[in-house]
Design a protein around this motif. Sequence first.
Motif, PDB file in Angstrom:
ATOM      1  N   ILE A 273      47.338  37.058  28.928  1.00 26.97           N
ATOM      2  CA  ILE A 273      46.218  37.381  28.038  1.00 26.97           C
ATOM      3  C   ILE A 273      44.982  37.595  28.906  1.00 26.97           C
ATOM      4  N   VAL A 274      44.906  38.749  29.545  1.00 25.44           N
ATOM      5  CA  VAL A 274      43.881  38.987  30.565  1.00 25.44           C
ATOM      6  C   VAL A 274      43.017  40.199  30.242  1.00 25.44           C
ATOM      7  N   ASP A 275      42.934  40.588  28.983  1.00 25.23           N
ATOM      8  CA  ASP A 275      42.201  41.808  28.635  1.00 25.23           C
ATOM      9  C   ASP A 275      40.728  41.564  28.340  1.00 25.23           C
ATOM     10  N   HIS A 276      40.269  40.322  28.309  1.00 27.62           N
ATOM     11  CA  HIS A 276      38.947  40.012  27.787  1.00 27.62           C
ATOM     12  C   HIS A 276      37.957  39.708  28.907  1.00 27.62           C
ATOM     13  N   SER A 277      36.708  40.104  28.687  1.00 24.54           N
ATOM     14  CA  SER A 277      35.664  39.941  29.707  1.00 24.54           C
ATOM     15  C   SER A 277      35.335  38.484  29.967  1.00 24.54           C
ATOM     16  N   THR A 303      49.014  40.339  39.415  1.00 26.43           N
ATOM     17  CA  THR A 303      49.864  41.438  39.840  1.00 26.43           C
ATOM     18  C   THR A 303      49.263  42.776  39.421  1.00 26.43           C
ATOM     19  N   GLY A 304      49.921  43.852  39.834  1.00 27.59           N
ATOM     20  CA  GLY A 304      49.401  45.184  39.553  1.00 27.59           C
ATOM     21  C   GLY A 304      49.288  45.488  38.074  1.00 27.59           C
ATOM     22  N   LYS A 305      50.289  45.099  37.283  1.00 26.51           N
ATOM     23  CA  LYS A 305      50.262  45.400  35.852  1.00 26.51           C
ATOM     24  C   LYS A 305      49.126  44.662  35.154  1.00 26.51           C
ATOM     25  N   LEU A 306      48.869  43.426  35.574  1.00 29.01           N
ATOM     26  CA  LEU A 306      47.761  42.671  34.980  1.00 29.01           C
ATOM     27  C   LEU A 306      46.425  43.277  35.387  1.00 29.01           C
ATOM     28  N   LEU A 307      46.314  43.693  36.636  1.00 31.40           N
ATOM     29  CA  LEU A 307      45.046  44.256  37.107  1.00 31.40           C
ATOM     30  C   LEU A 307      44.701  45.547  36.377  1.00 31.40           C
ATOM     31  N   LEU A 308      45.708  46.345  36.037  1.00 28.53           N
ATOM     32  CA  LEU A 308      45.451  47.590  35.319  1.00 28.53           C
ATOM     33  C   LEU A 308      44.827  47.332  33.960  1.00 28.53           C
ATOM     34  N   ARG A 309      45.075  46.174  33.379  1.00 34.82           N
ATOM     35  CA  ARG A 309      44.491  45.823  32.084  1.00 34.82           C
ATOM     36  C   ARG A 309      43.128  45.161  32.225  1.00 34.82           C
ATOM     37  N   MET A 310      42.731  44.889  33.453  1.00 32.52           N
ATOM     38  CA  MET A 310      41.477  44.170  33.672  1.00 32.52           C
ATOM     39  C   MET A 310      40.350  45.058  34.202  1.00 32.52           C
ATOM     40  N   VAL A 311      40.662  46.259  34.645  1.00 33.52           N
ATOM     41  CA  VAL A 311      39.668  47.067  35.361  1.00 33.52           C
ATOM     42  C   VAL A 311      38.619  47.688  34.448  1.00 33.52           C
ATOM     43  N   HIS A 312      38.697  47.486  33.136  1.00 34.52           N
ATOM     44  CA  HIS A 312      37.754  48.129  32.226  1.00 34.52           C
ATOM     45  C   HIS A 312      36.466  47.336  32.053  1.00 34.52           C
ATOM     46  N   THR A 313      36.336  46.176  32.702  1.00 39.63           N
ATOM     47  CA  THR A 313      35.093  45.395  32.643  1.00 39.63           C
ATOM     48  C   THR A 313      34.525  45.237  34.043  1.00 39.63           C
ATOM     49  N   ARG A 314      33.268  44.839  34.111  1.00 44.05           N
ATOM     50  CA  ARG A 314      32.597  44.691  35.409  1.00 44.05           C
ATOM     51  C   ARG A 314      33.283  43.634  36.266  1.00 44.05           C
ATOM     52  N   ASP A 315      33.502  42.458  35.691  1.00 43.55           N
ATOM     53  CA  ASP A 315      34.133  41.383  36.456  1.00 43.55           C
ATOM     54  C   ASP A 315      35.610  41.671  36.692  1.00 43.55           C
ATOM     55  N   GLY A 316      36.261  42.349  35.744  1.00 42.14           N
ATOM     56  CA  GLY A 316      37.665  42.684  35.934  1.00 42.14           C
ATOM     57  C   GLY A 316      37.875  43.653  37.086  1.00 42.14           C
ATOM     58  N   SER A 317      37.007  44.654  37.200  1.00 43.81           N
ATOM     59  CA  SER A 317      37.126  45.590  38.322  1.00 43.81           C
ATOM     60  C   SER A 317      36.847  44.892  39.642  1.00 43.81           C
ATOM     61  N   ARG A 318      35.939  43.939  39.638  1.00 42.69           N
ATOM     62  CA  ARG A 318      35.654  43.198  40.869  1.00 42.69           C
ATOM     63  C   ARG A 318      36.826  42.310  41.264  1.00 42.69           C
ATOM     64  N   LEU A 319      37.532  41.772  40.271  1.00 44.98           N
ATOM     65  CA  LEU A 319      38.738  41.002  40.583  1.00 44.98           C
ATOM     66  C   LEU A 319      39.789  41.890  41.241  1.00 44.98           C
ATOM     67  N   ALA A 320      39.944  43.096  40.713  1.00 41.70           N
ATOM     68  CA  ALA A 320      40.903  44.030  41.312  1.00 41.70           C
ATOM     69  C   ALA A 320      40.499  44.389  42.738  1.00 41.70           C
ATOM     70  N   MET A 321      39.208  44.568  42.979  1.00 42.81           N
ATOM     71  CA  MET A 321      38.737  44.902  44.322  1.00 42.81           C
ATOM     72  C   MET A 321      38.936  43.730  45.277  1.00 42.81           C
ATOM     73  N   LEU A 322      38.701  42.508  44.799  1.00 39.96           N
ATOM     74  CA  LEU A 322      38.949  41.333  45.632  1.00 39.96           C
ATOM     75  C   LEU A 322      40.431  41.194  45.950  1.00 39.96           C
ATOM     76  N   ARG A 323      41.252  41.525  44.968  1.00 42.46           N
ATOM     77  CA  ARG A 323      42.703  41.457  45.193  1.00 42.46           C
ATOM     78  C   ARG A 323      43.130  42.457  46.259  1.00 42.46           C
ATOM     79  N   LEU A 324      42.523  43.625  46.259  1.00 44.72           N
ATOM     80  CA  LEU A 324      42.834  44.627  47.277  1.00 44.72           C
ATOM     81  C   LEU A 324      42.312  44.202  48.654  1.00 44.72           C
ATOM     82  N   LYS A 325      41.122  43.626  48.697  1.00 45.08           N
ATOM     83  CA  LYS A 325      40.521  43.252  49.982  1.00 45.08           C
ATOM     84  C   LYS A 325      41.315  42.150  50.670  1.00 45.08           C
ATOM     85  N   HIS A 326      41.692  41.118  49.891  1.00 46.57           N
ATOM     86  CA  HIS A 326      42.339  39.955  50.484  1.00 46.57           C
ATOM     87  C   HIS A 326      43.857  40.031  50.428  1.00 46.57           C
ATOM     88  N   GLY A 327      44.395  41.111  49.893  1.00 42.90           N
ATOM     89  CA  GLY A 327      45.840  41.245  49.842  1.00 42.90           C
ATOM     90  C   GLY A 327      46.405  41.812  51.131  1.00 42.90           C
TER      91      GLY A 327
END
Length: 648
Positions: A273-277, A303-327
């Motif tokens: 349940i990761v769609d909310h800001s 994971t990738g599928k969860l991140l795709l559902r999170m990128v539509h918010t400011r903090d969600g996109s930053r989580l995806a970017m952090l995941r890419l940086k530290h992955g």
Amino acid sequence: MASKAPKVQKSTKRKDTESSANFDALKSKKPKLASSNSDKKHHTKPKSVGDNGNGVNLSAKERRIEAKEEAEARKKRRRPHYTLEQELASLWEKMRRRDISKADRSKLLSEALQKMKGKIPEIACSPLLSRVLQTCVKYCSQAEKEAVFNELQPHFVKFAFNKYAVFLLKKMLDGASKQQRAACISSLRGHVASLLRHMVGSIVAEHAYYIGTAAQKQELLGELYSTELQLFKDLNSTNEKRVVDIIAKLGLKKDAVIRHMTAVIQPIIEKGIVDHSITHKLLIEYLTIADKTSAAYMMQHLTGKLLLRMVHTRDGSRLAMLRLKHGSAKERKMIIKAMKSTDEMIKENKSHVKNMAFDQFGSMVLTCIFTIVDDTKLVTKIIVRDLEPILKDLVVEKHGRKPLLQLLHPNSSRYLSHDDLASFDLSVPSLCVMDESETSSQTKDSDVKESGEEAEDEQEDTVTERTDVEENVTVGGSKKDPLLRRQELLVKSGLAERLIDVCVENAEEFLKSNVGKEVMYEVARGGADGILLPSLSEKLRVLHEAIASVAAKPKSQEPEKKSEHILEDFHSSRTIRRLVLDCPAFASILFNNALSGKCRMWAQGHCSKILSAFLETEDVQVREMAKEEVQVLVNEGVVKIPDPKKPE
């Protein structure tokens, strides 16, 4: 007594033999047919067509009426408010029509609310009646809305978990007064964590967070940080918003806060349940205080599928970017592969990459991928190939142009906002620097170990741990030269060639666009560091000639014509001026094909700034070429050269 025992045993053995023989005989027999005589004895004769059981034949119409009456009777026994539902459904069909007058709708609303008075908590969870209530709340008067609110407010948390009542609660929050909204949000106190773990309840918590004030948002988030903030409301009224500042001001134990937040976050991630800001904000704050083990564990579950559902918010996109940086490189590949479109999406002309490109925050994730991922072949195959068919739409879209501009001119404050640039510098503190004690212990262990198989294995493990840490120390986590990465993604992939073709086809439209002119400028000048010039100089010359051909069109003599000439338009004239100053090759083609011998005709309005740029440019050949015509206009005062000391 001794002589009788063997006889009993012998008879038992005989009986067992006989029973087994009977069983074998039964197995060998064939099954009886359905039309055997034994079945005929127990067969009951079916009722004749139209027989109602009493020996009376009914027609087909009468049978349908009887069946309908029986169904109605069953519904009445099963649903206590069945009659009320029928009455309200009839009213609802009338009140929700678009062609009804306000007076008639008001009468129907009053009648419906009168019928539901005192029963609203009981019927709010009904699939039909909850929709009737939504319509009533949407169109009723303020007094009627308050009456409905007063009945529902004590049961707000209970209804938040119902899949039908949740839409009614959202409608209530949208139309509630400040006091009513505050009362609803306060009633969620102590239940926010359980709501976020529920598929339906999380919708209510997110909506309350979305429409709430800054203080109300902090109240909802506070109880997710620690038990103290959940129990004591006064502590949650602090002005600090970041969990680090809250811990410092209130003197909370950091370990206890981490444990509490972990207990809240873990079931949310496990259920997906990761769609909310509000969840994205919670995760961002968690990573700022989490230790290395907790942060790494949480990042691995994104994971990738969860991140795709999170990128539509400011903090969600930053989580995806952090995941890419530290992955690691492998983890980045898995994230990018999750963006690959399925066969069903391709048939419906849909794409994860396309949705992200046109999203305000998702476009920044694509920009980050272009900036730090070294596997350019994979990025080209999955992302660049999905962007090529929609290049025209991307160029004229405010957010869609960001990935293209990042390749043409990286990290430019002209094209990316301060917040966008700040997101590139974010990192997880615990994953950047390893604890000194851990480093010293690993070094000491590796020095003490001597020869032997066990020592070699342990030493290899230590080297592996060090390698992972070194990758995390570099926040970008990329080893390839940035210029080489840009060349592979932009030039070698064929994206630049396709982009130039799109600019040639839509030169006038892009130059007049407030958004598209930026991409047009960067492409026409060859990009930052001249990245397009060595291999695509001929293609760029075609683009320069296309712009010059549009500029060479005759000036319109119709004042009422809406479309302005490219040299007189506000946006295109300023873009052309910048190109004249920064691209001598374009300036020569423009002057020879469009302005030579016509400078006096264009020495008015916005075009005069283009003419002055020919004398301001640092290129000597361009200045000498235009000096003969433009200098005369400058001397006459028709064209003015701006003072370099003053801002334009």
